[in-house]
Design a protein around this motif. Sequence first.
Motif, mmCIF file in Angstrom:
data_model
loop_
_atom_site.group_PDB
_atom_site.id
_atom_site.type_symbol
_atom_site.label_atom_id
_atom_site.label_comp_id
_atom_site.label_asym_id
_atom_site.label_seq_id
_atom_site.Cartn_x
_atom_site.Cartn_y
_atom_site.Cartn_z
ATOM 1 N N GLN A 30 0.835 -1.202 0.000
ATOM 2 C CA GLN A 30 0.000 0.000 0.000
ATOM 3 C C GLN A 30 0.872 1.255 0.000
ATOM 4 O O GLN A 30 0.583 2.212 -0.728
ATOM 5 C CB GLN A 30 -0.932 0.005 1.212
ATOM 6 N N GLN A 31 1.927 1.252 0.787
ATOM 7 C CA GLN A 31 2.844 2.394 0.818
ATOM 8 C C GLN A 31 3.429 2.634 -0.570
ATOM 9 O O GLN A 31 3.453 3.763 -1.065
ATOM 10 C CB GLN A 31 3.982 2.148 1.808
ATOM 11 N N THR A 32 3.898 1.556 -1.193
ATOM 12 C CA THR A 32 4.528 1.668 -2.505
ATOM 13 C C THR A 32 3.560 2.202 -3.546
ATOM 14 O O THR A 32 3.876 3.145 -4.282
ATOM 15 C CB THR A 32 5.075 0.293 -2.947
ATOM 16 N N PHE A 33 2.356 1.636 -3.592
ATOM 17 C CA PHE A 33 1.390 2.059 -4.603
ATOM 18 C C PHE A 33 0.937 3.504 -4.383
ATOM 19 O O PHE A 33 0.773 4.257 -5.344
ATOM 20 C CB PHE A 33 0.195 1.115 -4.645
ATOM 21 N N LEU A 34 0.744 3.890 -3.121
ATOM 22 C CA LEU A 34 0.357 5.276 -2.868
ATOM 23 C C LEU A 34 1.468 6.238 -3.252
ATOM 24 O O LEU A 34 1.204 7.311 -3.803
ATOM 25 C CB LEU A 34 -0.030 5.482 -1.409
ATOM 26 N N LYS A 35 2.722 5.859 -2.964
ATOM 27 C CA LYS A 35 3.847 6.723 -3.360
ATOM 28 C C LYS A 35 3.876 6.898 -4.873
ATOM 29 O O LYS A 35 4.029 8.018 -5.371
ATOM 30 C CB LYS A 35 5.175 6.137 -2.867
ATOM 31 N N TYR A 36 3.758 5.791 -5.589
ATOM 32 C CA TYR A 36 3.771 5.869 -7.050
ATOM 33 C C TYR A 36 2.600 6.718 -7.556
ATOM 34 O O TYR A 36 2.781 7.578 -8.421
ATOM 35 C CB TYR A 36 3.677 4.472 -7.676
ATOM 36 N N HIS A 61 -5.816 -1.788 -4.358
ATOM 37 C CA HIS A 61 -4.796 -1.501 -3.335
ATOM 38 C C HIS A 61 -4.810 -0.026 -2.947
ATOM 39 O O HIS A 61 -4.738 0.313 -1.756
ATOM 40 C CB HIS A 61 -3.399 -1.890 -3.822
ATOM 41 N N VAL A 62 -4.894 0.837 -3.944
ATOM 42 C CA VAL A 62 -4.901 2.282 -3.689
ATOM 43 C C VAL A 62 -6.154 2.663 -2.902
ATOM 44 O O VAL A 62 -6.070 3.398 -1.905
ATOM 45 C CB VAL A 62 -4.802 3.081 -5.011
ATOM 46 N N LYS A 63 -7.310 2.155 -3.310
ATOM 47 C CA LYS A 63 -8.559 2.491 -2.617
ATOM 48 C C LYS A 63 -8.548 1.981 -1.178
ATOM 49 O O LYS A 63 -8.986 2.681 -0.264
ATOM 50 C CB LYS A 63 -9.775 1.918 -3.373
ATOM 51 N N ARG A 64 -8.052 0.758 -0.960
ATOM 52 C CA ARG A 64 -7.971 0.228 0.409
ATOM 53 C C ARG A 64 -7.026 1.065 1.258
ATOM 54 O O ARG A 64 -7.306 1.350 2.419
ATOM 55 C CB ARG A 64 -7.516 -1.236 0.390
ATOM 56 N N ALA A 65 -5.912 1.458 0.676
ATOM 57 C CA ALA A 65 -4.943 2.277 1.407
ATOM 58 C C ALA A 65 -5.554 3.637 1.761
ATOM 59 O O ALA A 65 -5.374 4.127 2.879
ATOM 60 C CB ALA A 65 -3.673 2.460 0.580
ATOM 61 N N GLU A 66 -6.275 4.239 0.823
ATOM 62 C CA GLU A 66 -6.956 5.507 1.106
ATOM 63 C C GLU A 66 -7.939 5.329 2.257
ATOM 64 O O GLU A 66 -8.020 6.194 3.149
ATOM 65 C CB GLU A 66 -7.723 5.995 -0.123
ATOM 66 N N ALA A 67 -8.664 4.227 2.244
ATOM 67 C CA ALA A 67 -9.646 3.961 3.302
ATOM 68 C C ALA A 67 -8.955 3.810 4.657
ATOM 69 O O ALA A 67 -9.442 4.314 5.676
ATOM 70 C CB ALA A 67 -10.457 2.717 2.971
ATOM 71 N N VAL A 68 -7.806 3.142 4.668
ATOM 72 C CA VAL A 68 -7.047 2.987 5.919
ATOM 73 C C VAL A 68 -6.619 4.354 6.430
ATOM 74 O O VAL A 68 -6.758 4.661 7.621
ATOM 75 C CB VAL A 68 -5.824 2.058 5.724
ATOM 76 N N LEU A 69 -6.103 5.189 5.541
ATOM 77 C CA LEU A 69 -5.664 6.525 5.944
ATOM 78 C C LEU A 69 -6.828 7.339 6.512
ATOM 79 O O LEU A 69 -6.688 7.988 7.551
ATOM 80 C CB LEU A 69 -5.042 7.268 4.757
ATOM 81 N N GLU A 70 -7.966 7.293 5.846
ATOM 82 C CA GLU A 70 -9.133 8.052 6.310
ATOM 83 C C GLU A 70 -9.656 7.501 7.638
ATOM 84 O O GLU A 70 -10.068 8.273 8.515
ATOM 85 C CB GLU A 70 -10.245 8.054 5.254
ATOM 86 N N THR A 71 -9.615 6.188 7.814
ATOM 87 C CA THR A 71 -10.042 5.577 9.075
ATOM 88 C C THR A 71 -9.113 6.004 10.211
ATOM 89 O O THR A 71 -9.575 6.366 11.301
ATOM 90 C CB THR A 71 -10.076 4.043 8.957
#
Length: 123
Positions: A30-36, A61-71
């Motif tokens: 998730q970190q890698t995909f969000l960075k890219y 992966h990007v959407k799940r990572a965004e959801a984690v950040l918002e949570t």
Amino acid sequence: MTVYETDALAKTTRINMLFDFYEQLLTEKQQTFLKYYFHDDYSLGEIAAEFDISRQAVYEHVKRAEAVLETCESKLKLLAKHEAAEQWLQKLDAAADRLIDSELRAELMAIAHGLRNDGTIIT
């Protein structure tokens, strides 16, 4: 700049700020995909090609990572607290600018500077 571009820029800015606060709570992928995607402005297709996976998988992966950040933000509110502190510091700067006493003005500006830089107050 269109409304869509403004919204996209605001979203990118928010995700990047949340990422700064909560990066360690994401998986490595998730970190890698969000960075890219958000830092380096790669398209979903470019990321998919780089990692030899489908565009849809990258999107998920990007959407799940965004959801984690918002949570995380909804629970911990670190970004909201940071933004509130910055607003108070701007008010402190403005008040200091209005002071006639240059010694007191310099002291207040040093305090504001110190608070912005890891809490280290330089006098």
